[in-house]
Design an enzyme around this catalytic site. Structure first.
Site, PDB file in Angstrom:
ATOM      1  N   TYR A  81      -7.203  -7.927  -4.000  1.00  0.00           N
ATOM      2  CA  TYR A  81      -6.381  -6.821  -3.507  1.00  0.00           C
ATOM      3  C   TYR A  81      -5.009  -6.914  -4.152  1.00  0.00           C
ATOM      4  CZ  TYR A  81      -4.092  -3.723  -0.042  1.00  0.00           C
ATOM      5  OH  TYR A  81      -3.393  -2.723   0.588  1.00  0.00           O
ATOM      6  N   LYS A 117      -9.570  -4.191  -5.217  1.00  0.00           N
ATOM      7  CA  LYS A 117      -8.911  -3.016  -4.638  1.00  0.00           C
ATOM      8  C   LYS A 117      -7.532  -2.985  -5.262  1.00  0.00           C
ATOM      9  CE  LYS A 117      -6.868  -1.273  -0.338  1.00  0.00           C
ATOM     10  NZ  LYS A 117      -6.553  -1.589   1.079  1.00  0.00           N
TER      11      LYS A 117
END
Length: 286
Positions: free
Chosen positions: A135, A163
């Site tokens: 992330y 992500k």
């Protein structure tokens, strides 16, 4: 591990005293899977107010979500922090709870080098069998994981996705050069369709709490070659995409859920709930 195209970063419902509301949490999981068509749920991510959840609460949430989802959607546990040892500890707890994968945010505040980022994620990957989604969210962490570091980490077998909230050019570079097993997800609803166009696999979304069905239609339309329809849905959805981040998240999405008849309570300090005046824009949209 296939987490699907539409992943919802789930809010954590609280009761009037600020404790986790388990009954509502169950209803929210059902709603996100059945009504909003989420393929996976992130539990205890930023939208789930992970900074103010205790480890005990996180463990209970992981176990509860796995049991409630019952295989209808994948469960991704947010176990990342800026402490490698603590992240490994929480990751191993999540693995014991039966989750399908983990979301690991780039270490915030202490600003490691790119080599430090690599060694951090590598150490966690070696300590678990779970599928890992990186992330990268520079606006929150104060550090940006580069394309080169992301691709270097993508060579580790159980690091299967990222992500990424970096600019679209970085998503483009990663998607173009990543190995076949590694998938790129946009972390920003407002660039969901452009991200697909440059090679992203899907979206980790907040707006899917409210318009998940439309977002799934948009993704499917694009994948089927109906770019015009996808573009229309994207444009129609943009006010929601923007409105849910007019104020610090997840206060706006919790307000919007209440407007839709699914009250998930307030937020924990230092976040504060929206005032009625602040919520006026959302009331016109939902």
């Amino acid at each position: 591990m296939d987490f699907g195209r539409l992943i919802t970063a789930m809010t954590t419902p609280f009761d009037a005293e600020g404790a986790i509301d388990w009954e509502t949490a169950g209803r929210l999981i059902d709603y996100l899977i059945e009504d909003q068509q989420s393929d996976s749920l992130v539990i205890s991510g930023t939208t789930g107010e992970s900074p103010t959840l205790t480890d005990t609460e996180k463990e209970k949430l992981f176990r509860f979500a796995v049991e409630r989802a019952g295989g209808r959607a994948k469960i991704i546990a947010g176990t990342g922090s800026n402490d490698t040892a603590h992240t490994i500890h929480l990751t191993q707890i999540a693995e014991a709870c039966g989750v399908d994968g983990i979301l690991l945010v780039a270490p915030y505040y202490n600003k490691p080098s790119q080599e430090g980022l690599y060694q951090h994620f590598k150490a966690i990957a070696e300590a678990t069998k779970l599928a890992i989604m990186l992330y990268n969210v520079p606006s929150r962490t104060g550090i940006c994981m580069t394309t080169d570091t992301t691709l270097r980490l993508a060579a580790i077998p159980n690091i299967v996705a990222t992500k990424d909230c970096a600019p679209l050019d970085q998503l483009t570079e990663i998607a173009a050069a990543a190995p076949d097993h590694f998938r790129v997800y946009s972390g920003d609803d407002s660039v969901a369709l452009p991200a697909l166009a440059v090679g992203a696999y899907g979206i980790v979304s907040v707006a899917s709490h409210i318009i998940g069905g439309n977002m799934k239609k948009m993704i499917n339309a694009y994948l089927e070659g109906d770019v015009r329809t996808a573009a229309v849905i994207h444009a129609q959805s943009m006010p929601i995409f923007k409105g849910l981040f007019n104020y610090p998240s997840p206060a706006p999405v919790k307000y919007a859920l209440a407007l839709k008849g699914l009250s998930v309570g307030g937020v924990r300090l230092p976040l504060v709930a929206l005032s009625e005046a602040e919520g006026e824009y959302l009331r016109q949209l939902v």
